[in-house]
Design an enzyme around this catalytic site. Structure first.
Site, mmCIF file in Angstrom:
data_model
loop_
_atom_site.group_PDB
_atom_site.id
_atom_site.type_symbol
_atom_site.label_atom_id
_atom_site.label_comp_id
_atom_site.label_asym_id
_atom_site.label_seq_id
_atom_site.Cartn_x
_atom_site.Cartn_y
_atom_site.Cartn_z
ATOM 1 N N GLY A 136 32.111 43.442 44.822
ATOM 2 C CA GLY A 136 33.111 44.327 44.410
ATOM 3 C C GLY A 136 32.634 45.122 43.191
ATOM 4 O O GLY A 136 31.796 46.034 43.161
ATOM 5 N N TYR B 2 49.800 40.710 48.125
ATOM 6 C CA TYR B 2 50.539 42.001 48.784
ATOM 7 C C TYR B 2 51.365 41.468 49.822
ATOM 8 O O TYR B 2 51.376 40.350 50.075
ATOM 9 C CB TYR B 2 49.458 43.126 49.187
ATOM 10 C CG TYR B 2 49.022 43.659 47.588
ATOM 11 C CD1 TYR B 2 49.789 44.273 46.712
ATOM 12 C CD2 TYR B 2 47.616 43.040 47.265
ATOM 13 C CE1 TYR B 2 49.180 44.548 45.525
ATOM 14 C CE2 TYR B 2 47.436 43.760 46.345
ATOM 15 C CZ TYR B 2 47.902 44.260 44.970
ATOM 16 O OH TYR B 2 47.243 44.600 43.760
ATOM 17 N N GLN C 193 40.708 49.677 54.628
ATOM 18 C CA GLN C 193 41.541 48.650 54.265
ATOM 19 C C GLN C 193 42.938 49.016 54.390
ATOM 20 O O GLN C 193 43.512 50.033 53.806
ATOM 21 C CB GLN C 193 41.405 48.125 52.998
ATOM 22 C CG GLN C 193 41.836 46.433 53.073
ATOM 23 C CD GLN C 193 42.016 45.960 51.620
ATOM 24 O OE1 GLN C 193 42.268 46.746 50.568
ATOM 25 N NE2 GLN C 193 41.649 44.555 51.383
ATOM 26 N N THR D 227 40.518 49.321 44.560
ATOM 27 C CA THR D 227 41.496 50.253 44.115
ATOM 28 C C THR D 227 40.852 51.176 43.068
ATOM 29 O O THR D 227 40.528 50.636 42.135
ATOM 30 C CB THR D 227 42.943 49.667 43.723
ATOM 31 O OG1 THR D 227 43.584 49.071 44.851
ATOM 32 C CG2 THR D 227 43.767 50.559 43.032
ATOM 33 N N ASN E 235 49.147 38.711 41.077
ATOM 34 C CA ASN E 235 50.689 39.107 41.320
ATOM 35 C C ASN E 235 51.637 37.864 41.536
ATOM 36 O O ASN E 235 52.450 37.905 42.194
ATOM 37 C CB ASN E 235 50.367 39.968 42.727
ATOM 38 C CG ASN E 235 49.783 41.219 42.449
ATOM 39 O OD1 ASN E 235 50.199 41.827 41.485
ATOM 40 N ND2 ASN E 235 49.111 41.636 43.189
ATOM 41 N N ARG F 186 41.513 40.026 55.565
ATOM 42 C CA ARG F 186 41.126 39.633 54.425
ATOM 43 C C ARG F 186 42.315 38.675 53.749
ATOM 44 O O ARG F 186 43.289 38.832 53.726
ATOM 45 C CB ARG F 186 40.770 40.648 53.329
ATOM 46 C CG ARG F 186 40.258 40.266 51.932
ATOM 47 C CD ARG F 186 39.980 41.279 50.967
ATOM 48 N NE ARG F 186 38.907 41.105 50.182
ATOM 49 C CZ ARG F 186 38.669 41.505 49.009
ATOM 50 N NH1 ARG F 186 39.630 42.059 48.425
ATOM 51 N NH2 ARG F 186 37.514 41.228 48.213
ATOM 52 N N ASN G 104 45.573 38.530 47.865
ATOM 53 C CA ASN G 104 45.813 39.173 46.474
ATOM 54 C C ASN G 104 47.481 39.491 46.032
ATOM 55 O O ASN G 104 47.720 40.323 45.429
ATOM 56 C CB ASN G 104 45.093 40.415 46.163
ATOM 57 C CG ASN G 104 43.505 40.023 46.325
ATOM 58 O OD1 ASN G 104 43.121 39.092 46.266
ATOM 59 N ND2 ASN G 104 42.872 41.127 46.309
ATOM 60 N N HIS H 148 44.855 43.732 54.971
ATOM 61 C CA HIS H 148 44.968 43.265 53.714
ATOM 62 C C HIS H 148 45.860 42.119 53.482
ATOM 63 O O HIS H 148 47.088 42.505 53.606
ATOM 64 C CB HIS H 148 44.802 44.412 52.817
ATOM 65 C CG HIS H 148 44.900 43.865 51.191
ATOM 66 N ND1 HIS H 148 44.599 42.689 50.949
ATOM 67 C CD2 HIS H 148 44.930 44.786 49.988
ATOM 68 C CE1 HIS H 148 44.422 42.429 49.640
ATOM 69 N NE2 HIS H 148 44.645 43.864 49.057
HETATM 70 C C1 PHB Z 1 44.194 46.299 41.578
HETATM 71 O O1 PHB Z 1 44.721 47.393 41.808
HETATM 72 O O2 PHB Z 1 44.265 45.711 40.667
HETATM 73 C C2 PHB Z 1 44.263 45.354 42.980
HETATM 74 C C3 PHB Z 1 44.566 46.275 44.151
HETATM 75 C C4 PHB Z 1 44.323 45.503 45.420
HETATM 76 C C5 PHB Z 1 43.935 44.041 45.336
HETATM 77 C C6 PHB Z 1 43.649 43.592 43.951
HETATM 78 C C7 PHB Z 1 43.774 44.258 43.105
HETATM 79 O O3 PHB Z 1 43.694 43.681 46.320
#
Ligand code: PHB
Length: 357
Positions: A313, A178, A98, A26, A233, A225, A176, A173
């Site tokens: 990354g 979401y 994504q 992001t 989160n 993923r 993480n 996605h």
């Molecule tokens: C973030 O903005 O920190 C972020 C966004 C998407 C992700 C992980 C972190 O999958």
């Protein structure tokens, strides 16, 4: 001779020049959700990657959770992305977008005051990034059972729009913390309908979404993923090994082109609660590893067969010529965290290359 990061690989229908992927990150540089020429410059600088996976792109207005993230559901967004995909392809690269739904990791400020949606009305600890700065997360609204087919259709629509935008494929996605991950893990999913409770029920939405997206654009153009041990989160699960073994086993039946696994926490820590190789064996298809890999560990994972590709990354964020630096064993640029999220070309397209570009 065994393979390494520089060995070509076939992924779906694509012949990739190497096994290095650019991981999704992001960057918050798409005002109004529309990708820009500056974003095209950023991605094309990194087109030597075997595969670029873009930053998360929201699949609907409801899916947004951060300022200035791009979308992939409207024609204006498709037109913006076209500059990106054209530039990457003109330079011989491959690029997936994504598909992202933030779920409860959002704020009413993004939804004209309405609550963000989630599997259950459980507020995550922490704060949302909003247009006016950090604000406490709110208790989200649990999606109604009858609303879920529409979410699946939004993923399907976004995948179709991605192909219109010229992408080689999409990554779903489900990592993480979401929306899809919120459904998977029992810390955030306490539903009592067919989408909650048992592992099979919690995995249902991801499997329906993957099925719909593969049906729409072809399974060979789809990656998924997951992040089995990432607590980011406010995520947790009582039995992550069983959950993610099941996810991988069921995904194997749909046969997406790859499974992309964030193997560590956001801070890069290993958690032995989950053996990633069990997940790999359940999936059987191409496995993309991610999380604190350097060149040596990446090469070792490919050589041993533990991974088919490795996604980088932050090293890719700070080194547009990461592949060349790996080739020459050259030092890497230091990432500037202050410019990760939002801003302009600074800390985005101005990281130096070895050759002074
Ligand atoms: C973030 O903005 O920190 C972020 C966004 C998407 C992700 C992980 C972190 O999958």
């Amino acid at each position: 001779m065994s393979n390494n990061l520089f060995s070509p690989v076939t992924l779906g229908q694509m012949s990739l020049a190497n096994r290095v992927a650019m991981a999704p990150m992001t960057r918050n540089r798409a005002p109004g959700g529309i990708p820009t020429a500056l974003m095209a410059e950023y991605y094309v600088q990194r087109a030597e990657a075997g595969l670029i996976i873009t930053e998360g792109a929201q699949i609907s207005d409801q899916a947004i959770g951060y300022p200035a993230t791009p979308g992939i559901h409207s024609q204006a967004q498709v037109d913006g992305w076209k500059q990106v995909t054209d530039a990457v392809h003109a330079n011989g690269g491959h690029i997936f977008v994504q598909l992202w739904h933030c779920g409860r990791v959002s704020h009413p400020d993004y939804h004209e005051g309405a609550l963000p949606v989630a599997p259950s009305a459980i507020k995550p600890a922490g704060q949302a990034f909003t247009y006016t700065g950090l604000q406490d997360f709110v208790t989200p609204r649990a999606l109604e059972f009858r609303e879920i087919p529409e979410i699946v259709e939004q993923y399907r629509h976004a995948a179709a729009m991605a192909i219109k935008a010229g992408f080689d494929g999409v990554e779903i996605h489900s990592a993480n913390g979401y929306l899809l991950d919120q459904f998977l893990r029992d810390g955030s999913n306490q539903r009592s309908d067919a989408y909650g409770g048992s592992i099979a029920n919690r995995a249902r939405l991801l499997l329906e979404v993957t099925g719909a997206v593969c049906d729409e654009i072809g399974a060979d153009k789809v990656g998924v993923r997951i992040s089995p041990v990432n607590g980011f989160n406010d995520m947790h699960d009582s039995d992550p090994q069983s959950l993610f073994n099941h996810v991988a086993t069921e995904l194997a039946k749909i046969k997406p082109a790859f499974l992309h696994v964030v193997e560590v926490s956001m801070a890069g820590e290993v958690d032995h609660a989950v053996d990633m190789q069990q997940i790999r064996q359940c999936f059987k298809g191409a496995y993309m590893a991610n999380g604190s890999y350097d060149k040596a560990r990446g090469n070792a994972a490919i050589a041993s067969g533990a991974a088919d590709m490795v996604a980088y990354g932050i090293p890719y964020l700070a080194n547009p010529d990461l592949i060349e630096r790996f080739r020459r064993n050259a030092p890497l640029n230091a990432p500037d965290m202050a410019t990760f999220y939002g801003g302009d070309a600074k800390g985005y397209t101005d990281y130096p290359t070895l050759d002074g570009g």
